[in-house]
Design a protein around this motif. Structure first.
Motif, mmCIF file in Angstrom:
data_model
loop_
_atom_site.group_PDB
_atom_site.id
_atom_site.type_symbol
_atom_site.label_atom_id
_atom_site.label_comp_id
_atom_site.label_asym_id
_atom_site.label_seq_id
_atom_site.Cartn_x
_atom_site.Cartn_y
_atom_site.Cartn_z
ATOM 1 N N CYS A 84 -5.560 -3.912 -2.370
ATOM 2 C CA CYS A 84 -4.785 -3.956 -1.034
ATOM 3 C C CYS A 84 -5.548 -3.608 0.167
ATOM 4 C CB CYS A 84 -3.547 -3.036 -1.311
ATOM 5 S SG CYS A 84 -2.030 -3.732 -1.361
ATOM 6 N N THR A 125 -4.267 -0.645 -5.469
ATOM 7 C CA THR A 125 -4.499 -0.200 -4.509
ATOM 8 C C THR A 125 -5.792 -0.470 -3.735
ATOM 9 O OG1 THR A 125 -2.971 1.713 -5.179
ATOM 10 C CG2 THR A 125 -4.396 2.100 -3.291
ATOM 11 N N LEU A 137 2.405 1.466 -3.596
ATOM 12 C CA LEU A 137 1.377 1.851 -4.352
ATOM 13 C C LEU A 137 0.860 3.189 -4.258
ATOM 14 C CD1 LEU A 137 -0.541 -1.415 -4.721
ATOM 15 C CD2 LEU A 137 0.504 -0.531 -6.410
ATOM 16 N N GLY A 138 0.829 3.815 -3.052
ATOM 17 C CA GLY A 138 0.356 5.023 -2.891
ATOM 18 C C GLY A 138 1.371 6.100 -3.398
ATOM 19 N N TRP A 181 1.365 6.228 -7.011
ATOM 20 C CA TRP A 181 0.164 6.978 -7.644
ATOM 21 C C TRP A 181 0.414 8.489 -7.451
ATOM 22 C CZ3 TRP A 181 -2.645 10.839 -4.977
ATOM 23 C CH2 TRP A 181 -3.718 11.101 -5.364
ATOM 24 N N LEU A 229 0.738 -1.253 -0.168
ATOM 25 C CA LEU A 229 -0.039 -0.111 0.084
ATOM 26 C C LEU A 229 0.718 1.096 0.057
ATOM 27 C CD1 LEU A 229 -2.989 0.817 0.073
ATOM 28 C CD2 LEU A 229 -2.787 0.636 2.511
#
Length: 332
Positions: free
Chosen positions: A187, A184, A161-162, A165, A158
């Motif tokens: 997740c 995301t 991916l954050g 992003w 997470l």
């Protein structure tokens, strides 16, 4: 509204999987090498193949230009071929223990498709390809090694991916936004069932391999877009833990492919009796701080690598030796 619906679908389908897994005995039994003590559903990471299929379905029906018409977007079906290959293989491996040779052959094929997806065979000189294969397959297996306590790989993924992003939105757009958002959301839903004192499910190989493959693809696209390989540092904490533990086990003449309890996070849980959730959050927080530095720093890439890897490795070794020393004192 789209993301709310997708999240709800994830919840429903994962709960359906729980019933199927319970019926067909797809469960994880604790043993002396694991860090849990309860029988738990295995393969909750099947949510990531579901996320890919929902992503493809949504793009085909509502945004077909993203799949067929945009020249700056890669072929997501090629990614899907590699992704589904490795997740199906890993799900089978969750059910029956496959030979290492078989797994490596399929990992090689999947990474080949991944390289085609990111246009690696055109961009990279041929002499670099063996190193890329080794790195990619190494990351896949490192992710699998590190998935040993409640929440750790979900929280860690997470954070990555954050970070990706944010970079995609604010710094260097490199991929369709939903190609980051869907895993995301997956997740987050997985963590709802896994980030607990008594987890309802574990990722299984299907989840650890699946999310690792997806993250490798995203980081590779970002590196190609920016021409900067500093983004590999988004994986630095897992990398340091895996590499140092492998070196340690080789020195002890242990089989590095066998399950064990010598990762730092395992020592925190098993020797220090720390909460799974606390350790998982600490790993995620530490990686988040690293990612923020990587994103905001304008320093030379090699200097960034040195500033992050050297102090982190020293801290890691210090903590590990300290825990092992205390453990030996208790035993004596």
């Amino acid at each position: 509204m789209e993301y709310i619906i997708v999240t709800a679908v994830f919840f429903v389908l994962l709960m359906v999987y729980f019933r199927i897994a319970t019926k067909y005995n797809i469960i994880d039994h604790p043993n002396h090498r694991t860090s849990h003590s309860d029988i738990t559903v295995r393969g909750g990471g099947i949510i990531f193949p579901i996320a890919y299929l929902l992503f493809i379905g949504t793009e085909m029906f509502f945004n077909s230009d993203g799949l067929y018409g945009a020249e700056d977007q890669p072929n997501f079906f090629v990614f899907g071929a590699g992704f589904l290959l490795i997740t199906i293989l890993s799900f089978v491996d969750d059910l029956v223990d496959l030979p290492t040779k078989t797994r490596l052959i399929f990992h090689f094929i999947a990474v080949t498709l991944l390289l085609h997806f990111v246009n690696g065979f055109t961009i990279l000189p041929i002499w670099e390809l063996p190193f890329v294969y080794i790195l990619a397959i190494g990351i896949l297996n490192a992710y699998n090694f590190m998935d040993g306590i409640n929440g750790i790989s979900g929280v860690y993924s997470l954070v990555i991916l954050g970070s990706l992003w944010y970079v995609n939105q604010e710094i260097a757009p490199f991929i369709l936004k939903d190609f980051i958002v869907y895993p995301t959301l997956a997740c987050i839903v997985f963590l709802f069932f896994n980030f607990r004192k008594r987890a309802k499910c574990f990722l299984g190989d299907v989840g650890s391999m699946g999310i690792a493959f997806w993250i490798i693809a995203l980081i590779a696209m970002l590196i190609i877009k920016t021409g900067d390989f500093k983004w590999l540092l988004f994986l630095s904490l897992y990398g340091i833990d895996t590499v140092i533990t492998i070196v340690e086990r080789i020195k002890r003449r242990e089989n590095i492919l066998e399950a064990h309890r010598r990762h730092l996070y395992q020592l925190f849980v098993n020797e220090q009796k720390q909460s799974h959730l606390t350790v998982s959050l600490l790993y995620g927080l530490f990686q988040l701080l690293i990612n923020i530095f990587v994103i905001l720093s304008g320093l030379n890439t090699w200097f960034i690598f040195a500033m992050i890897l050297i102090p982190t490795a020293i801290l890691y070794i210090f903590l590990k030796l300290n825990i092992l020393k205390k453990s030996l004192i208790k035993q004596s």
